[in-house]
Design a protein around this motif. Structure first.
Motif, PDB file in Angstrom:
ATOM      1  N   ARG A   1      10.680   8.020 -15.568  1.00  0.00           N
ATOM      2  CA  ARG A   1      11.516   9.196 -15.094  1.00  0.00           C
ATOM      3  C   ARG A   1      12.059   9.451 -15.136  1.00  0.00           C
ATOM      4  NH1 ARG A   1       6.869  11.562 -12.551  1.00  0.00           N
ATOM      5  NH2 ARG A   1       4.523   9.939 -12.244  1.00  0.00           N
ATOM      6  N   THR A   2      13.593   9.025 -15.367  1.00  0.00           N
ATOM      7  CA  THR A   2      14.335   9.723 -15.448  1.00  0.00           C
ATOM      8  C   THR A   2      15.240   9.503 -16.626  1.00  0.00           C
ATOM      9  OG1 THR A   2      15.880   8.424 -14.075  1.00  0.00           O
ATOM     10  CG2 THR A   2      15.031   9.880 -12.467  1.00  0.00           C
ATOM     11  N   GLY A   3      15.116   8.417 -17.262  1.00  0.00           N
ATOM     12  CA  GLY A   3      16.226   7.537 -18.243  1.00  0.00           C
ATOM     13  C   GLY A   3      17.467   6.524 -17.884  1.00  0.00           C
ATOM     14  N   SER A   4      17.102   6.460 -16.363  1.00  0.00           N
ATOM     15  CA  SER A   4      18.909   5.873 -16.105  1.00  0.00           C
ATOM     16  C   SER A   4      18.340   4.620 -17.131  1.00  0.00           C
ATOM     17  CB  SER A   4      18.922   5.977 -14.133  1.00  0.00           C
ATOM     18  OG  SER A   4      17.505   5.480 -14.106  1.00  0.00           O
ATOM     19  N   ASP A   5      19.628   4.364 -16.319  1.00  0.00           N
ATOM     20  CA  ASP A   5      19.499   2.203 -16.703  1.00  0.00           C
ATOM     21  C   ASP A   5      19.757   1.575 -15.304  1.00  0.00           C
ATOM     22  OD1 ASP A   5      21.414   2.619 -20.175  1.00  0.00           O
ATOM     23  OD2 ASP A   5      22.705   4.033 -18.504  1.00  0.00           O
ATOM     24  N   PHE A   6      19.613   2.583 -14.540  1.00  0.00           N
ATOM     25  CA  PHE A   6      19.511   1.542 -13.258  1.00  0.00           C
ATOM     26  C   PHE A   6      18.986   2.584 -12.407  1.00  0.00           C
ATOM     27  CE2 PHE A   6      23.431  -0.684 -14.929  1.00  0.00           C
ATOM     28  CZ  PHE A   6      23.573  -2.388 -14.745  1.00  0.00           C
ATOM     29  N   GLY A   7      17.957   1.816 -11.346  1.00  0.00           N
ATOM     30  CA  GLY A   7      17.545   2.618 -10.780  1.00  0.00           C
ATOM     31  C   GLY A   7      17.028   2.117  -8.904  1.00  0.00           C
ATOM     32  N   ILE A   8      17.901   2.524  -7.975  1.00  0.00           N
ATOM     33  CA  ILE A   8      17.979   1.738  -6.539  1.00  0.00           C
ATOM     34  C   ILE A   8      16.242   2.812  -6.259  1.00  0.00           C
ATOM     35  CG2 ILE A   8      19.229   1.709  -4.204  1.00  0.00           C
ATOM     36  CD1 ILE A   8      21.439   0.962  -6.731  1.00  0.00           C
ATOM     37  N   SER A   9      15.469   1.859  -5.247  1.00  0.00           N
ATOM     38  CA  SER A   9      14.921   2.528  -3.924  1.00  0.00           C
ATOM     39  C   SER A   9      15.003   2.032  -2.512  1.00  0.00           C
ATOM     40  CB  SER A   9      13.478   2.005  -4.662  1.00  0.00           C
ATOM     41  OG  SER A   9      13.193   1.135  -4.184  1.00  0.00           O
ATOM     42  N   VAL A  10      14.908   2.767  -1.663  1.00  0.00           N
ATOM     43  CA  VAL A  10      15.332   2.075  -0.621  1.00  0.00           C
ATOM     44  C   VAL A  10      13.875   2.491   0.085  1.00  0.00           C
ATOM     45  CG1 VAL A  10      16.541   2.043   1.484  1.00  0.00           C
ATOM     46  CG2 VAL A  10      17.648   2.142  -0.463  1.00  0.00           C
ATOM     47  N   THR A  11      13.753   1.170   1.389  1.00  0.00           N
ATOM     48  CA  THR A  11      11.895   1.682   1.831  1.00  0.00           C
ATOM     49  C   THR A  11      12.156   1.626   3.103  1.00  0.00           C
ATOM     50  OG1 THR A  11      10.095   2.285   2.189  1.00  0.00           O
ATOM     51  CG2 THR A  11      10.195   0.436   0.402  1.00  0.00           C
ATOM     52  N   GLY A  12      12.392   1.379   4.355  1.00  0.00           N
ATOM     53  CA  GLY A  12      11.809   1.251   5.293  1.00  0.00           C
ATOM     54  C   GLY A  12      12.061   1.560   6.767  1.00  0.00           C
ATOM     55  N   VAL A  13      11.690   0.947   7.522  1.00  0.00           N
ATOM     56  CA  VAL A  13      11.565   1.327   9.193  1.00  0.00           C
ATOM     57  C   VAL A  13      13.247   1.650   9.992  1.00  0.00           C
ATOM     58  CG1 VAL A  13      10.521   0.741  11.322  1.00  0.00           C
ATOM     59  CG2 VAL A  13       9.384   0.040   9.347  1.00  0.00           C
ATOM     60  N   ALA A  14      13.798   2.667  10.053  1.00  0.00           N
ATOM     61  CA  ALA A  14      14.979   3.246  10.447  1.00  0.00           C
ATOM     62  C   ALA A  14      14.764   3.126  12.066  1.00  0.00           C
ATOM     63  CB  ALA A  14      15.612   4.679  10.333  1.00  0.00           C
ATOM     64  N   GLY A  15      13.906   3.670  12.317  1.00  0.00           N
ATOM     65  CA  GLY A  15      13.194   3.338  13.917  1.00  0.00           C
ATOM     66  C   GLY A  15      13.440   4.865  14.497  1.00  0.00           C
ATOM     67  N   PRO A  16      13.088   5.272  15.114  1.00  0.00           N
ATOM     68  CA  PRO A  16      13.319   4.409  16.916  1.00  0.00           C
ATOM     69  C   PRO A  16      12.135   3.054  17.502  1.00  0.00           C
ATOM     70  CG  PRO A  16      13.073   6.121  17.690  1.00  0.00           C
ATOM     71  CD  PRO A  16      13.477   6.719  16.420  1.00  0.00           C
ATOM     72  N   SER A  17      11.271   3.505  16.628  1.00  0.00           N
ATOM     73  CA  SER A  17       9.979   2.920  17.193  1.00  0.00           C
ATOM     74  C   SER A  17       9.482   2.140  15.328  1.00  0.00           C
ATOM     75  CB  SER A  17       8.855   4.009  16.756  1.00  0.00           C
ATOM     76  OG  SER A  17       8.824   4.747  18.163  1.00  0.00           O
ATOM     77  N   PRO A  18       8.607   1.098  15.843  1.00  0.00           N
ATOM     78  CA  PRO A  18       8.331   0.322  14.821  1.00  0.00           C
ATOM     79  C   PRO A  18       6.811   1.088  14.027  1.00  0.00           C
ATOM     80  CG  PRO A  18       7.971  -1.111  16.593  1.00  0.00           C
ATOM     81  CD  PRO A  18       8.238   0.490  17.059  1.00  0.00           C
ATOM     82  N   SER A  19       6.820   0.785  12.585  1.00  0.00           N
ATOM     83  CA  SER A  19       5.849   2.016  11.006  1.00  0.00           C
ATOM     84  C   SER A  19       4.986   0.969  10.548  1.00  0.00           C
ATOM     85  CB  SER A  19       6.496   2.636  10.883  1.00  0.00           C
ATOM     86  OG  SER A  19       6.049   3.465   9.959  1.00  0.00           O
ATOM     87  N   GLU A  20       3.999   0.617  10.604  1.00  0.00           N
ATOM     88  CA  GLU A  20       2.450  -0.228  10.203  1.00  0.00           C
ATOM     89  C   GLU A  20       3.078  -1.282  10.167  1.00  0.00           C
ATOM     90  OE1 GLU A  20       3.537   1.836   5.045  1.00  0.00           O
ATOM     91  OE2 GLU A  20       3.907  -0.419   5.773  1.00  0.00           O
ATOM     92  N   GLY A  21       3.621  -1.896  11.974  1.00  0.00           N
ATOM     93  CA  GLY A  21       3.549  -2.533  12.194  1.00  0.00           C
ATOM     94  C   GLY A  21       4.654  -3.416  12.071  1.00  0.00           C
ATOM     95  N   LYS A  22       5.370  -3.029  11.723  1.00  0.00           N
ATOM     96  CA  LYS A  22       7.193  -4.214  11.086  1.00  0.00           C
ATOM     97  C   LYS A  22       7.871  -2.722  11.429  1.00  0.00           C
ATOM     98  CE  LYS A  22       4.619  -3.555   6.733  1.00  0.00           C
ATOM     99  NZ  LYS A  22       4.286  -2.860   4.928  1.00  0.00           N
ATOM    100  N   PRO A  23       8.967  -3.973  12.236  1.00  0.00           N
ATOM    101  CA  PRO A  23       9.637  -4.330  12.995  1.00  0.00           C
ATOM    102  C   PRO A  23      10.528  -3.327  13.203  1.00  0.00           C
ATOM    103  CG  PRO A  23      10.426  -6.395  11.823  1.00  0.00           C
ATOM    104  CD  PRO A  23       8.849  -6.019  11.237  1.00  0.00           C
ATOM    105  N   VAL A  24      11.651  -2.548  13.626  1.00  0.00           N
ATOM    106  CA  VAL A  24      12.562  -1.415  13.300  1.00  0.00           C
ATOM    107  C   VAL A  24      14.054  -1.765  12.432  1.00  0.00           C
ATOM    108  CG1 VAL A  24      14.791   0.430  14.341  1.00  0.00           C
ATOM    109  CG2 VAL A  24      12.555   0.506  15.112  1.00  0.00           C
ATOM    110  N   GLY A  25      14.459  -1.562  12.370  1.00  0.00           N
ATOM    111  CA  GLY A  25      15.319  -2.444  10.628  1.00  0.00           C
ATOM    112  C   GLY A  25      14.456  -3.344   9.483  1.00  0.00           C
TER     113      GLY A  25
END
Length: 416
Positions: free
Chosen positions: A346-370
């Motif tokens: 989409r951007t034509g960049s040389d690098f792409g960084i993605s971040v996805t996770g559970v920041a809390g305070p509760s679990p999400s998708e049955g996955k732990p905080v952190g």
């Protein structure tokens, strides 16, 4: 010389303002061979300020006071020191002339209380205020040297550097300044780093080794006494090289800068670009990057795809990956890969960084905080995913995830 800083002001005790003056003065004094042994904060109270001055005079060669030099009745520093030393307050005519001229030029009536800013202790040396009205003072009483500075940093800093420092240096004979060097690490926690250097830390004498932790980064300060930067570098050399031998894979800088600064320098040098896709960090990674001046040279931009709908709509993550029975979910290595790779498309960049996770305070998708996944995509290379299990509250997890993403990009840039 041993020194103590006394910051005067009830607003400091109430947390209404941060005591940045003490940080500045500690650093500048250490660079000139004056050791700060104590820092005190006291409110606008005559008895407590007097007790603080008495205690400081009993244990320090130099007492530096900031604040309490203004025109109001709660600006007590000069009055209390006058009482402590048994000296009168007298008018410093040049300061009074400057105050009068300022009010006249603005067409404002000067109330009598403004004269207080031009008062100084009898027999003291005036410290000129280039950016404000209150005159500073420097004097010696019963072997203790007192320096009175205004509270506002824009007044305090130039007064200290231009006038207090020369006054203090005139008193010094054989003091050797401290020379410090910062080593900055990422991708490793403070306890792990300290464990790998424990024998050096326990055996330290000169130079000294002090680790400090910030969220997602660790700093080691190496300190010695030296008459010049060249002498200091030579005295630190052996210790620095041993630390680099043990922890070189985490050492991103030998100066006090955040990792995002170094990442952007490397991107600019290689004429490469970066784009980011953030879910759990909510734009924090982009904020860290854009806080660096000149980041637009290499940073194309970021996309915050917090909901599954936007992950699908903006970066083509299939809904069957995001939702449904047996789906990996938004918090998964599969989603991290797609997000990072779609950034390149989409951007034509040389690098792409993605971040996805559970920041809390509760679990999400049955996955732990952190639990956080960081995706790193690069043109003409296989996308990597880094699985993190971070600790702390929501804010800490977001900060640590963003810093770890930058660390992984730094490693890749260094390898390239």
């Amino acid at each position: 010389m041993k020194a103590e800083i006394i910051a005067v002001g009830t607003e400091l005790l109430l947390g209404q303002i941060v005591n940045t003056n003490a940080q500045f003065l500690s650093r500048e004094c250490a660079a000139r061979g004056i050791d700060i042994y104590f820092q005190t904060v006291v409110g606008d109270n005559e008895q407590r300020l007097l007790a603080s001055l008495q205690l400081a005079a009993s244990r320090a060669d130099v007492v530096i006071c900031t604040g309490g030099l203004g025109p109001t009745q709660d600006d007590l520093t000069k009055d209390v020191l006058a009482s402590f030393t048994g000296r009168k307050l007298v008018l410093h005519e040049p300061s009074m002339d400057a105050i009068t001229a300022m009010f006249t030029s603005r067409g404002i009536h000067m109330v009598e209380s403004n004269r207080r800013q031009a008062l100084m202790l009898e027999g003291s040396d005036p410290l000129q205020n280039d950016t404000g009205l209150a005159v500073g003072n420097a004097l010696t009483f019963n072997g203790t040297h007192f320096v009175l500075l205004p509270g506002p940093p824009k007044e305090m800093k130039p007064m200290f550097m231009n006038y207090a420092v020369p006054w203090l240096q005139s008193l010094m004979t054989d003091e050797v300044p401290l020379y410090s060097k910062m080593l900055k690490f990422a991708g490793i926690g403070e306890s792990n780093l300290e464990h790998q250097l424990l024998d050096l830390i326990q055996a330290q004498s000169d130079p000294t080794i002090a680790p400090y932790a910030k969220e997602g980064e660790v700093t080691i300060r190496l300190t010695t006494r030296a008459h010049s930067a060249a002498e200091g570098e030579e005295k630190l050399k052996a210790t620095e090289e041993e630390i680099k031998r043990r922890l070189g894979e985490y050492l991103y800088a030998d100066q006090d800068v955040p990792i995002e600064t170094i990442v952007l320098q490397l991107l600019a040098e290689s004429k490469q670009t970066l784009a980011v896709a953030e879910s759990c960090t909510g734009g924090l990674l982009s904020d860290l990057i854009t806080a660096v001046p000149g980041s637009s040279t290499s940073f194309l931009g970021g996309i915050i795809v917090y909901s599954n709908a936007l992950k699908h709509k903006l970066l083509d993550v299939p809904m069957e990956v995001l939702e449904g029975e047996g789906a990996p979910g938004a918090v998964s290595s599969e989603t991290a890969v797609i997000l990072a790779e779609q950034l390149l498309v989409r951007t034509g960049s040389d690098f792409g960084i993605s971040v996805t996770g559970v920041a809390g305070p509760s679990p999400s998708e049955g996955k732990p905080v952190g639990l956080v996944y960081v995706g790193l995509a690069q043109k003409d290379a296989k996308t990597e995913v880094f699985t993190l299990q971070l600790s702390g509250n929501r804010e800490f997890i977001k900060q640590r995830a963003a810093k770890r993403a930058l660390y992984q990009l730094w490693k890749q840039l260094k390898e390239n």
